[in-house]
Scaffold this active site. Sequence first.
Site, PDB file in Angstrom:
ATOM      1  N   LYS A  13      47.023 -53.609 -23.211  1.00 60.42           N
ATOM      2  CA  LYS A  13      47.100 -53.415 -21.755  1.00 60.42           C
ATOM      3  C   LYS A  13      47.059 -51.930 -21.396  1.00 60.42           C
ATOM      4  O   LYS A  13      46.319 -51.525 -20.521  1.00 60.42           O
ATOM      5  CB  LYS A  13      48.401 -54.014 -21.185  1.00 60.42           C
ATOM      6  CG  LYS A  13      48.513 -55.503 -21.292  1.00 60.42           C
ATOM      7  CD  LYS A  13      49.677 -56.027 -20.488  1.00 60.42           C
ATOM      8  CE  LYS A  13      51.022 -55.477 -20.912  1.00 60.42           C
ATOM      9  NZ  LYS A  13      51.523 -55.933 -22.199  1.00 60.42           N
ATOM     10  N   ARG A  88      56.690 -59.492 -14.982  1.00 66.20           N
ATOM     11  CA  ARG A  88      56.885 -60.085 -16.299  1.00 66.20           C
ATOM     12  C   ARG A  88      57.481 -61.482 -16.198  1.00 66.20           C
ATOM     13  O   ARG A  88      57.595 -62.165 -17.197  1.00 66.20           O
ATOM     14  CB  ARG A  88      57.844 -59.194 -17.103  1.00 66.20           C
ATOM     15  CG  ARG A  88      57.175 -58.421 -18.231  1.00 66.20           C
ATOM     16  CD  ARG A  88      58.250 -57.602 -18.901  1.00 66.20           C
ATOM     17  NE  ARG A  88      57.872 -57.128 -20.202  1.00 66.20           N
ATOM     18  CZ  ARG A  88      57.263 -55.981 -20.456  1.00 66.20           C
ATOM     19  NH1 ARG A  88      56.886 -55.217 -19.471  1.00 66.20           N
ATOM     20  NH2 ARG A  88      57.021 -55.618 -21.704  1.00 66.20           N
ATOM     21  N   ARG A 127      50.155 -48.827 -34.196  1.00 69.97           N
ATOM     22  CA  ARG A 127      50.524 -47.936 -33.082  1.00 69.97           C
ATOM     23  C   ARG A 127      51.689 -47.032 -33.504  1.00 69.97           C
ATOM     24  O   ARG A 127      51.663 -45.825 -33.255  1.00 69.97           O
ATOM     25  CB  ARG A 127      50.919 -48.768 -31.869  1.00 69.97           C
ATOM     26  CG  ARG A 127      51.366 -47.950 -30.681  1.00 69.97           C
ATOM     27  CD  ARG A 127      51.307 -48.723 -29.404  1.00 69.97           C
ATOM     28  NE  ARG A 127      52.420 -49.663 -29.262  1.00 69.97           N
ATOM     29  CZ  ARG A 127      52.487 -50.601 -28.309  1.00 69.97           C
ATOM     30  NH1 ARG A 127      51.492 -50.731 -27.459  1.00 69.97           N
ATOM     31  NH2 ARG A 127      53.518 -51.409 -28.220  1.00 69.97           N
ATOM     32  N   ARG A 139      58.448 -45.482 -30.574  1.00 66.32           N
ATOM     33  CA  ARG A 139      59.244 -46.278 -29.629  1.00 66.32           C
ATOM     34  C   ARG A 139      60.284 -47.100 -30.380  1.00 66.32           C
ATOM     35  O   ARG A 139      59.989 -47.706 -31.408  1.00 66.32           O
ATOM     36  CB  ARG A 139      58.319 -47.236 -28.867  1.00 66.32           C
ATOM     37  CG  ARG A 139      57.636 -46.597 -27.704  1.00 66.32           C
ATOM     38  CD  ARG A 139      56.555 -47.475 -27.152  1.00 66.32           C
ATOM     39  NE  ARG A 139      57.046 -48.792 -26.734  1.00 66.32           N
ATOM     40  CZ  ARG A 139      56.331 -49.652 -26.020  1.00 66.32           C
ATOM     41  NH1 ARG A 139      55.103 -49.320 -25.660  1.00 66.32           N
ATOM     42  NH2 ARG A 139      56.813 -50.825 -25.682  1.00 66.32           N
ATOM     43  N   ARG A 150      60.274 -59.705 -28.414  1.00 67.94           N
ATOM     44  CA  ARG A 150      59.492 -59.445 -27.205  1.00 67.94           C
ATOM     45  C   ARG A 150      58.409 -60.502 -27.031  1.00 67.94           C
ATOM     46  O   ARG A 150      58.079 -60.893 -25.907  1.00 67.94           O
ATOM     47  CB  ARG A 150      58.869 -58.046 -27.270  1.00 67.94           C
ATOM     48  CG  ARG A 150      59.919 -56.940 -27.086  1.00 67.94           C
ATOM     49  CD  ARG A 150      59.413 -55.608 -27.540  1.00 67.94           C
ATOM     50  NE  ARG A 150      58.406 -55.049 -26.673  1.00 67.94           N
ATOM     51  CZ  ARG A 150      57.482 -54.182 -27.065  1.00 67.94           C
ATOM     52  NH1 ARG A 150      57.424 -53.794 -28.336  1.00 67.94           N
ATOM     53  NH2 ARG A 150      56.614 -53.707 -26.217  1.00 67.94           N
TER      54      ARG A 150
HETATM   55  P1  AMP Z   1      56.359 -52.224 -22.202  1.00 69.25           P
HETATM   56  O1  AMP Z   1      56.055 -50.779 -22.382  1.00 69.25           O
HETATM   57  O2  AMP Z   1      55.641 -52.834 -21.045  1.00 69.25           O
HETATM   58  O3  AMP Z   1      56.182 -53.011 -23.469  1.00 69.25           O
HETATM   59  O4  AMP Z   1      57.927 -52.321 -21.818  1.00 69.25           O
HETATM   60  C1  AMP Z   1      58.906 -51.853 -22.686  1.00 69.25           C
HETATM   61  C2  AMP Z   1      60.238 -52.435 -22.293  1.00 69.25           C
HETATM   62  O5  AMP Z   1      60.582 -52.033 -20.961  1.00 69.25           O
HETATM   63  C3  AMP Z   1      60.286 -53.936 -22.265  1.00 69.25           C
HETATM   64  O6  AMP Z   1      60.517 -54.500 -23.542  1.00 69.25           O
HETATM   65  C4  AMP Z   1      61.451 -54.166 -21.310  1.00 69.25           C
HETATM   66  O7  AMP Z   1      62.684 -53.918 -21.945  1.00 69.25           O
HETATM   67  C5  AMP Z   1      61.268 -53.069 -20.279  1.00 69.25           C
HETATM   68  N1  AMP Z   1      60.406 -53.531 -19.180  1.00 69.25           N
HETATM   69  C6  AMP Z   1      59.163 -53.091 -18.864  1.00 69.25           C
HETATM   70  N2  AMP Z   1      58.672 -53.718 -17.806  1.00 69.25           N
HETATM   71  C7  AMP Z   1      59.615 -54.617 -17.423  1.00 69.25           C
HETATM   72  C8  AMP Z   1      59.697 -55.593 -16.396  1.00 69.25           C
HETATM   73  N3  AMP Z   1      58.683 -55.798 -15.556  1.00 69.25           N
HETATM   74  N4  AMP Z   1      60.824 -56.341 -16.308  1.00 69.25           N
HETATM   75  C9  AMP Z   1      61.853 -56.144 -17.139  1.00 69.25           C
HETATM   76  N5  AMP Z   1      61.856 -55.254 -18.140  1.00 69.25           N
HETATM   77  C10 AMP Z   1      60.746 -54.488 -18.290  1.00 69.25           C
END
Ligand code: AMP
Length: 294
Positions: A13, A88, A127, A139, A150
């Site tokens: 993404k 999400r 990554r 990360r 996740r």
């Molecule tokens: P990502 O970079 O999109 O994989 O997000 C990393 C982490 O941020 C996720 O595993 C969640 O803990 C938090 N996070 C990101 N976007 C959301 C969202 N829309 N709702 C809740 N938690 C989020």
Amino acid sequence: MRLILLGPPGSGKGTQAQRLVQRYGIVQLSTGDMLRAAVAAGTEIGLRAKDIMAAGGLVPDEIVIGIISDRIDQPDAHNGFILDGFPRTVPQAEALDKLLKQKRLELDAVVELRVNESALVQRVETRAAETRARGEEVRADDTAEVLTKRLASYRAQTEPLIEYYSERRKLLTVDGMMAIEEVTAEIQRILAAVGSAEPKAARKPARKAALARTAAKKPAKTAKKTTKSAKKVTKSARKAARKASKTPKKRGKKAAKKVVKKSVRKAARKAPKKSVKKVGKKAAKKVTKKRAKR
Ligand code: AMP
């Protein structure tokens, strides 16, 4: 253009969002990036999100909805945006609908990157290795263990969004297993097909854009209509050919062509140019051949 990119962690993404940003002159709004920045800056939101994120959980809705709402109001988002990592969950999608309505904005499309789950662990490990190689910090949630969590959360909470947006005729699905360039090309192709995509340098004339939007809203019907009008054209061209073949012999080739041209022109007024031309030419050839035989 306002888009949502939907897909499990590691589906690409972020990579695709960056490419679309460059092409369409819009901004990428990644809740994950914003939350990581808040954690790094040690803000109140960051402090609340830090442990949840490290464990692969979801940060409370009011936090993510709040940061997205504020971000959409920034001037650089006026030209459009790509939401990456938000919404999400279905409640987040409903909150987004409400938010956009309040701001009088419309969502153009939701692009789902469909990937094979078994490839995701490998992607996330790659990554992490690349980040390490650049000398950057990996990360905290880029580990196989957290990824499993996740992914489970994606399946249970985010996947229902596929149906949510499909019902609202916003969903476009792309095979995310192709090479990065191919995925980008496919996204651009489908966005252009539904009329959402307007590269920053090439805006469409207003009427063309309006027609494309109508096609996006009624894909099945429009496709049928096109086939119908193509059939109509073929019919009129056939009629033209018949008419031409009935033309008295003495008028010869020239007259036959004239009749075909006239009827084809008539058909062209009713239908798309390309098919008329093609069919018309064919018909003319047929008639000419017939005349030559006589
Ligand atoms: P990502 O970079 O999109 O994989 O997000 C990393 C982490 O941020 C996720 O595993 C969640 O803990 C938090 N996070 C990101 N976007 C959301 C969202 N829309 N709702 C809740 N938690 C989020």
